[in-house]
Motif scaffolding. Structure first.
Motif, PDB file in Angstrom:
ATOM      1  N   LEU A   9       0.854  -1.186   0.000  1.00  0.00           N
ATOM      2  CA  LEU A   9       0.000   0.000   0.000  1.00  0.00           C
ATOM      3  C   LEU A   9       0.887   1.232   0.000  1.00  0.00           C
ATOM      4  O   LEU A   9       1.761   1.373   0.858  1.00  0.00           O
ATOM      5  N   VAL A  11       0.880   5.329   0.360  1.00  0.00           N
ATOM      6  CA  VAL A  11       0.026   6.370   0.932  1.00  0.00           C
ATOM      7  C   VAL A  11       0.713   7.723   0.872  1.00  0.00           C
ATOM      8  O   VAL A  11       1.872   7.858   1.294  1.00  0.00           O
ATOM      9  N   SER A  19       2.055   8.639  -4.539  1.00  0.00           N
ATOM     10  CA  SER A  19       1.526   7.288  -4.321  1.00  0.00           C
ATOM     11  C   SER A  19       0.962   6.694  -5.602  1.00  0.00           C
ATOM     12  O   SER A  19       1.069   5.488  -5.828  1.00  0.00           O
ATOM     13  N   LEU A  70      -7.784   6.721   2.224  1.00  0.00           N
ATOM     14  CA  LEU A  70      -7.107   5.719   3.028  1.00  0.00           C
ATOM     15  C   LEU A  70      -8.100   5.110   4.014  1.00  0.00           C
ATOM     16  O   LEU A  70      -8.774   5.831   4.743  1.00  0.00           O
ATOM     17  N   VAL A  75      -4.923  -0.741   5.020  1.00  0.00           N
ATOM     18  CA  VAL A  75      -3.691  -0.956   5.779  1.00  0.00           C
ATOM     19  C   VAL A  75      -3.661  -2.376   6.323  1.00  0.00           C
ATOM     20  O   VAL A  75      -2.662  -3.087   6.201  1.00  0.00           O
ATOM     21  N   SER A  78      -2.629  -5.080   3.839  1.00  0.00           N
ATOM     22  CA  SER A  78      -1.338  -4.923   3.168  1.00  0.00           C
ATOM     23  C   SER A  78      -0.202  -5.457   4.025  1.00  0.00           C
ATOM     24  O   SER A  78      -0.209  -5.306   5.239  1.00  0.00           O
ATOM     25  N   CYS A  81       3.327  -1.123   4.102  1.00  0.00           N
ATOM     26  CA  CYS A  81       2.677   0.182   3.953  1.00  0.00           C
ATOM     27  C   CYS A  81       3.776   1.229   3.805  1.00  0.00           C
ATOM     28  O   CYS A  81       4.615   1.377   4.696  1.00  0.00           O
ATOM     29  N   THR A  83       4.578   5.124   3.319  1.00  0.00           N
ATOM     30  CA  THR A  83       4.035   6.479   3.419  1.00  0.00           C
ATOM     31  C   THR A  83       4.983   7.461   2.747  1.00  0.00           C
ATOM     32  O   THR A  83       6.190   7.242   2.691  1.00  0.00           O
ATOM     33  N   CYS A  90      -1.584   7.533   9.021  1.00  0.00           N
ATOM     34  CA  CYS A  90      -1.672   6.134   8.618  1.00  0.00           C
ATOM     35  C   CYS A  90      -1.815   5.258   9.858  1.00  0.00           C
ATOM     36  O   CYS A  90      -0.975   5.303  10.743  1.00  0.00           O
ATOM     37  N   LYS A  96       2.919  -5.487  10.594  1.00  0.00           N
ATOM     38  CA  LYS A  96       3.030  -4.890   9.263  1.00  0.00           C
ATOM     39  C   LYS A  96       4.390  -4.225   9.136  1.00  0.00           C
ATOM     40  O   LYS A  96       4.975  -3.769  10.113  1.00  0.00           O
ATOM     41  N   TYR A  98       6.377  -1.045   7.816  1.00  0.00           N
ATOM     42  CA  TYR A  98       6.136   0.350   7.446  1.00  0.00           C
ATOM     43  C   TYR A  98       7.430   0.996   6.976  1.00  0.00           C
ATOM     44  O   TYR A  98       8.477   0.834   7.606  1.00  0.00           O
TER      45      TYR A  98
END
Length: 135
Positions: A9, A11, A19, A70, A75, A78, A81, A83, A90, A96, A98
């Protein structure tokens, strides 16, 4: 990563430039090996025309894309993620991965300023792809 295929994902605030370009690069380079999503914490009305033009120069058409909001589900679903300037908007879920890519916002810039952002995104996406779905 998920057992079937990894999910990424991307963002940014407006889901209108960075993005969208990142999602398009990953889709273009990975094909069906990666599930790709993009979203924005405060989606814009349309994808940045300079981003559309810059991607068209490299043979990737994002003219039909639209900014998306979003969601927590995006989130949650995924594996990774990424950003790009969305700050603390987020949601964070345990387990996850990040990443925060520091990229200039192409909003309000012409194509000459967007090309280096596009190229930086391509480089980052190629590195990510090598990690999440090596060939």
């Amino acid at each position: 990563m998920s057992e079937t295929k990894p999910s990424v994902l991307f963002v940014c605030v407006h889901n209108a430039g960075r993005s969208q370009m990142a999602a398009a690069w990953l889709t273009h380079l990975a094909g069906d090996r990666v599930e790709v999503r993009s979203a924005g914490s405060n989606p814009g009305a349309a994808v940045n025309p300079a981003a559309v033009a810059a991607m068209a120069e490299v043979g990737i058409d994002i003219s039909a894309e639209t900014p998306k909001i979003l969601t927590i589900d995006a989130v949650r679903e995924s594996d990774v993620c990424i950003t790009m300037g969305c700050g603390d908007t987020c949601p964070v879920f345990p387990g996850k991965r990040y990443l925060d890519w520091q990229l200039e916002d192409p909003a309000g810039h012409g194509i000459d300023a967007v090309r280096p952002i596009r190229d930086a995104i391509e480089s980052l996406v190629r590195g990510l792809l090598a990690e999440v779905a090596p060939t």
